[in-house]
Write a protein that holds these residues in place. Structure first.
Motif: not given
Length: 407
Positions: A359-385
């Motif tokens: 039921l939530g496939s459209h929501l999941a896709r949109r949330e993941v796209q927004v999360a990655i997009d906003e993170w990459l716009k606002r954060m420098p290169e990141f890595r695992v600690k």
């Protein structure tokens, strides 16, 4: 009955199961830091085998399950709801018998109940939520970006999608930590599942009563209260089953997906750079991340004896169809172990197939796209600690305990 040859004498399998088809895989036991790669190793064995312990006991300890490994076979199972039934309630774990709606209904009842629910998470409705998703994501990122490190799941991975969903439900987010604990117990902790379900039931009954007394226009709980299956209003039990499914679904699966997706990006800085330089790649990249790191394993109960998938199965047997196996099937995907963010076509079933498609496939896709997009716009290169040792969580939904990031 004969003993499981791979374990001590604690586990048994039914007599109709050939001894050479017994393997131990309950999607929660013995998981290493890379569960998707670990579980994909089962493609080297028989296309179907029997595990003496299932990931979904549904109220009974020690219940086994047939495990399908081929994408084609899993699709057949998911599309044949009459033979592979979903109607055994998870509420058995708490000694009750009410059902999650529409997940635990078979056709034709399933269609009657799903029809009014579909618009709640339609593409149009989800698209309208994107500005709010971006607002929440940006605020969370701004709170941590100057710290140069974070535990991703606690500070962003669960905060962003769960806050979005609680707003949709018409619920306050001041008890988010408790909600997530409930979801963790229900999805990952067999021993405490019934206790957690009982607590969630009481909480949701209070929420439903509040929405009856004070309707909140545009919220999911208030809308469910007006639903009808055909011309018959949902009963109190059916309202509870619907709200319960929405509530738990919104608390866990997207969080788990984000955790694996961001881990991959953190471990692959070249891929970060590609997406930063060309955000138009993001929709295809997200599809590939869902294919490479699916999280759901579903179970069905056979409604009659059948000879299928090359084995004899009996009425009442549980059959597991895991997205971790279907999306890593080498007969379905060329080089499935290679993560290609431009992969096309990409006919994965991370959101299932058939009448019970997520039921939530459209929501999941949109949330993941927004999360990655906003993170990459606002954060420098990141890595695992450095020095991180990953702990993964299994069951009906594959998850990760923590994801420490630095930048």
């Amino acid at each position: 009955m004969h003993d499981d040859p791979q374990r001590s004498g604690n586990w048994t399998v039914p007599d109709h199961v050939p001894a050479d088809l017994v393997r131990f895989l309950d999607f929660r036991t013995g998981l290493g830091p890379c569960p998707h790669a670990q579980i994909s190793e089962f493609h080297k064995g028989p296309p179907v085998f029997y595990s003496p312990l299932s990931h979904q006991d549904r109220g009974g300890e020690g219940r086994g399950a047939w495990v399908l490994t081929k994408a084609e076979d899993i699709r057949k199972m998911l599309q044949n709801a009459n033979l592979f039934s979903s109607a055994e309630p998870r509420s058995y774990a708490m000694g009750e018998s009410w059902k999650l709606i529409p997940l635990e209904l078979d056709p034709p009842e399933h269609g009657k109940f799903r029809a009014p629910i579909n618009p709640l998470l339609s593409p149009k409705r989800v698209a309208a939520l994107e500005p709010r998703m971006r607002e929440i994501a940006a605020k969370l990122i701004d709170q941590i970006k100057n710290d140069h490190e974070c535990e991703f799941i606690a500070t962003f991975g669960e905060q962003m999608p769960v806050r979005v969903f609680l707003e949709m439900m018409g619920m306050a987010d001041d008890e988010l930590a408790k909600f997530r604990d409930w979801a963790d117990m229900i999805v990952h902790d067999r021993a405490r599942r019934g206790q957690a379900m009982s607590e969630v039931k009481v909480f949701l009954q209070e929420q439903i009563a509040e929405h009856r007394a004070n309707p909140r226009e545009g919220t999911l709980v208030t809308e469910v209260l007006s639903f009808k299956a055909g011309d018959k209003p949902f009963s109190d039990e059916e309202v509870l089953g619907t709200v319960f499914l929405l509530f738990i679904g919104g608390l866990d699966t997207v969080v788990s997906s984000l955790s694996f997706h961001f881990r991959y990006l953190a471990e692959n800085p070249d891929e970060q750079r590609r997406l930063r330089e060309d955000p138009s790649l993001l929709p295809d990249a997200v599809e590939e991340l869902f294919r490479a790191f699916p999280v759901v394993t579903t179970g069905r109960i056979l409604s009659e004896d059948t000879d299928m998938f090359g084995v004899q199965m009996k009425k009442g047997d549980m059959v597991a169809g895991s997205t971790l196996l279907s999306t890593s099937d080498p007969d379905e995907f060329e080089n499935p172990e290679i993560i290609d963010l431009a992969r096309s076509p990409n006919r994965h079933n991370a959101f299932s197939f058939g009448p019970h498609r997520c039921l939530g496939s459209h929501l999941a896709r949109r949330e993941v796209q927004v999360a990655i997009d906003e993170w990459l716009k606002r954060m420098p290169e990141f890595r695992v600690k450095p020095g991180t040792e990953f702990e993964t969580l299994g069951g009906g939904v594959m998850g990760m305990r923590e994801l420490p990031l630095v930048w």
